[in-house]
Enzyme design. Structure first.
Site, PDB file in Angstrom:
ATOM      1  N   PHE A  17       9.967   2.644  -4.771  1.00  0.00           N
ATOM      2  CA  PHE A  17      11.191   3.011  -4.052  1.00  0.00           C
ATOM      3  C   PHE A  17      12.360   2.885  -5.047  1.00  0.00           C
ATOM      4  CE2 PHE A  17       8.240   1.149  -0.989  1.00  0.00           C
ATOM      5  CZ  PHE A  17       8.150   2.144  -0.036  1.00  0.00           C
ATOM      6  N   ASN A  36       5.340  10.016  -2.047  1.00  0.00           N
ATOM      7  CA  ASN A  36       5.393   8.970  -1.033  1.00  0.00           C
ATOM      8  C   ASN A  36       4.715   7.723  -1.610  1.00  0.00           C
ATOM      9  OD1 ASN A  36       4.495   7.262   1.156  1.00  0.00           O
ATOM     10  ND2 ASN A  36       4.999   8.968   2.523  1.00  0.00           N
ATOM     11  N   CYS A  68      15.634  -5.120   3.175  1.00  0.00           N
ATOM     12  CA  CYS A  68      17.054  -4.888   3.464  1.00  0.00           C
ATOM     13  C   CYS A  68      17.308  -4.725   4.955  1.00  0.00           C
ATOM     14  CB  CYS A  68      17.570  -3.683   2.686  1.00  0.00           C
ATOM     15  SG  CYS A  68      16.769  -2.153   3.135  1.00  0.00           S
ATOM     16  N   ASP A  99       9.516   7.451  -6.278  1.00  0.00           N
ATOM     17  CA  ASP A  99      10.419   7.691  -5.142  1.00  0.00           C
ATOM     18  C   ASP A  99      10.136   9.096  -4.620  1.00  0.00           C
ATOM     19  OD1 ASP A  99      13.276   6.183  -4.204  1.00  0.00           O
ATOM     20  OD2 ASP A  99      13.086   8.291  -3.630  1.00  0.00           O
TER      21      ASP A  99
HETATM   22  N1  SAH Z   1      15.667   0.339  -5.790  1.00  0.00           N
HETATM   23  C1  SAH Z   1      16.717   1.306  -5.612  1.00  0.00           C
HETATM   24  C2  SAH Z   1      17.120   1.456  -4.161  1.00  0.00           C
HETATM   25  C3  SAH Z   1      16.002   1.866  -3.242  1.00  0.00           C
HETATM   26  S1  SAH Z   1      16.551   2.510  -1.733  1.00  0.00           S
HETATM   27  C4  SAH Z   1      17.920   0.916  -6.475  1.00  0.00           C
HETATM   28  O1  SAH Z   1      18.020  -0.255  -6.868  1.00  0.00           O
HETATM   29  O2  SAH Z   1      18.754   1.774  -6.757  1.00  0.00           O
HETATM   30  C5  SAH Z   1      15.110   3.121  -1.045  1.00  0.00           C
HETATM   31  C6  SAH Z   1      14.544   4.371  -1.682  1.00  0.00           C
HETATM   32  O3  SAH Z   1      13.284   4.606  -1.071  1.00  0.00           O
HETATM   33  C7  SAH Z   1      15.332   5.647  -1.511  1.00  0.00           C
HETATM   34  O4  SAH Z   1      15.621   6.172  -2.771  1.00  0.00           O
HETATM   35  C8  SAH Z   1      14.401   6.603  -0.749  1.00  0.00           C
HETATM   36  O5  SAH Z   1      14.454   7.923  -1.271  1.00  0.00           O
HETATM   37  C9  SAH Z   1      13.051   5.999  -1.026  1.00  0.00           C
HETATM   38  N2  SAH Z   1      11.990   6.187  -0.026  1.00  0.00           N
HETATM   39  C10 SAH Z   1      12.034   5.943   1.300  1.00  0.00           C
HETATM   40  N3  SAH Z   1      10.810   6.079   1.845  1.00  0.00           N
HETATM   41  C11 SAH Z   1       9.960   6.395   0.839  1.00  0.00           C
HETATM   42  C12 SAH Z   1       8.557   6.638   0.759  1.00  0.00           C
HETATM   43  N4  SAH Z   1       7.773   6.543   1.835  1.00  0.00           N
HETATM   44  N5  SAH Z   1       8.020   6.927  -0.451  1.00  0.00           N
HETATM   45  C13 SAH Z   1       8.809   7.018  -1.555  1.00  0.00           C
HETATM   46  N6  SAH Z   1      10.137   6.780  -1.537  1.00  0.00           N
HETATM   47  C14 SAH Z   1      10.701   6.476  -0.366  1.00  0.00           C
END
Ligand code: SAH
Length: 408
Positions: free
Chosen positions: A243, A291, A352, A265
């Site tokens: 993520f 995903n 979060c 991501d």
């Molecule tokens: N770690 C990042 C913030 C993550 S926010 C930082 O420090 O900047 C959460 C992220 O998860 C988002 O970018 C969103 O696009 C992604 N996301 C949400 N569900 C997801 C999934 N099932 N698979 C991959 N990415 C996902």
């Protein structure tokens, strides 16, 4: 009609447009410092307050609770802003903004360079329910999330520009919570000439802050302290950033000498920004647009191994009712991530959602480790940056928590 038979208007102080009487339920919480009065807890409303008006609040026995902003449509009917009887006028706004800036200044958060990206005002935590203001270099991003703040937005922007000296302003009123107050979604440049991204230097690394199109207000400012923590552990490790958004964790780890970085991501635009940042930094990061759940299954089959895994999922639940389903999702994530964690490896796992406390998060990690048949030691607990202050009277202000664990 003789004057004597006219209904007598309720006696409110100047600037106060109504009185809200609570039921027993809710009274206790609000008398102990929680600032939300839910609609289901309102016993009676005197006067005819309109969205954004100031109202006085009283408990079930008539005890004075304080003053709040009325909303006619949100589940939260009143957001309290003061224990005293006072109006949310420019004097009040100016005082709260001064306090918010003084708090950050005292912590050294407004020093040049450190302050390239910092939250200046954070809603209830700074006594201004629904107002968010962030500084990105010489730009300011503002969000008005409640009708009370929306109505005073011009005045707030002008006070903020005056107090901070930041004259260029982007408005990010696209947060879906605005819909709960029937406020329209919009984002635009209020002052100045702006194009995404703005490059922000943090701890020697350039991050692309997309003030108009990025998630949140451009960067995840709440993770600032954790970037520093995680980067200090990265040297020589194979890093997996799950993520990743724009790969901030990966960019920091790469700069700190990680032996490899993989960022996963599902957002193509986030990864595109991450790639641009990596190119500027000369960092070799393996970007995967997928995903995370699917990617984890494949990585497990391929028996991939990592020495430092960052797990920073979005909130899987917006309501208490979805907690059980969210827990199942979080459990699966940890189980699969732990199978990729090499012996002696570290996992930084973040949550979060304010619907889960740190204790529950630790328990969840413990359960997953038992099932994955690995022993973990808790090295440290992690939390949100200091520019997102936690008020002990408002549990919802403590939303980002994390555990840094080490596999035996
Ligand atoms: N770690 C990042 C913030 C993550 S926010 C930082 O420090 O900047 C959460 C992220 O998860 C988002 O970018 C969103 O696009 C992604 N996301 C949400 N569900 C997801 C999934 N099932 N698979 C991959 N990415 C996902």
């Amino acid at each position: 009609m003789p004057i004597g038979s006219l209904p007598v208007p309720p006696p409110f102080s100047p600037g106060i447009c109504g009185r809200v009487l609570l039921q027993q339920q809710g009274t206790h919480r609000c008398l102990h410092g929680h600032p939300w009065i839910y609609r289901s807890e309102v016993a009676q409303v005197e006067g005819d307050p309109q969205d954004g008006d100031c109202v006085e609040a009283r408990g079930a026995r008539g005890d004075r609770i304080g003053c709040g902003i009325w909303s006619g449509c949100s589940q939260i009917a009143v957001r309290l802003y003061s224990r005293r009887e006072e109006v949310l006028d420019s004097t009040f706004l100016s005082r709260q903004l001064d306090q918010a800036l003084a708090y950050r200044n005292a912590l050294g958060l407004l020093k040049p360079h450190d302050a390239d990206a910092v939250r200046l005002v954070w809603s209830e935590s700074d006594g201004l329910p629904g107002l968010v203001a962030d500084r990105y270099q010489d730009w300011m991003v503002v969000q008005f999330l409640t009708s009370g703040m929306e109505r005073r937005s011009r005045e707030i922007v002008s006070l903020l520009r005056e107090k901070t000296g930041l004259s260029q302003v982007v408005l990010r009123n696209d947060a879906p919570v605005r819909l709960q107050e029937k406020l329209p979604l919009e984002k635009k440049v209020l002052f100045g000439s702006y194009h995404d991204p703005l490059w922000i230097r943090q701890n020697g690394v350039l991050l692309p802050a997309r003030l108009l199109e990025g998630q949140k207000t451009g960067l995840y400012l709440d993770q600032g302290a954790n970037y520093r923590e995680v980067r200090s552990l990265a040297s020589g490790r194979r890093v997996l950033d799950l993520f990743s958004y724009q790969g901030a964790f990966s960019l920091f780890c790469s700069a700190a000498g990680a032996s490899s970085c993989t960022a996963v991501d599902q957002s193509a635009t986030a990864l595109q920004s991450g790639r641009a940042a990596a190119e500027k930094a000369g960092a070799a990061i393996n970007w995967v647009e997928e995903n995370v759940f699917d990617w984890l299954r494949r990585a497990q089959q391929e028996k991939q191994q990592y020495d430092l895994i960052i797990l920073d999922p979005p909130s899987f639940t917006k309501t208490k009712a979805q907690r059980a389903a969210a827990l199942r999702g979080y459990h699966e994530l940890h189980l699969r991530a732990l199978r990729l964690l090499a012996s002696g490896g570290l996992l930084a796992s973040f949550c979060c959602s304010h619907h889960f406390g740190l204790g529950e998060w630790k328990e969840l990690i413990g359960r997953a480790s038992w099932e994955a048949n690995v022993t973990l030691r808790l090295r440290k607990t992690l939390g949100q940056s200091l520019d997102h202050p936690i008020l002990p009277t408002i549990p919802e202000t403590e939303y980002l928590k994390g555990c840094l664990v080490e596999r035996e």
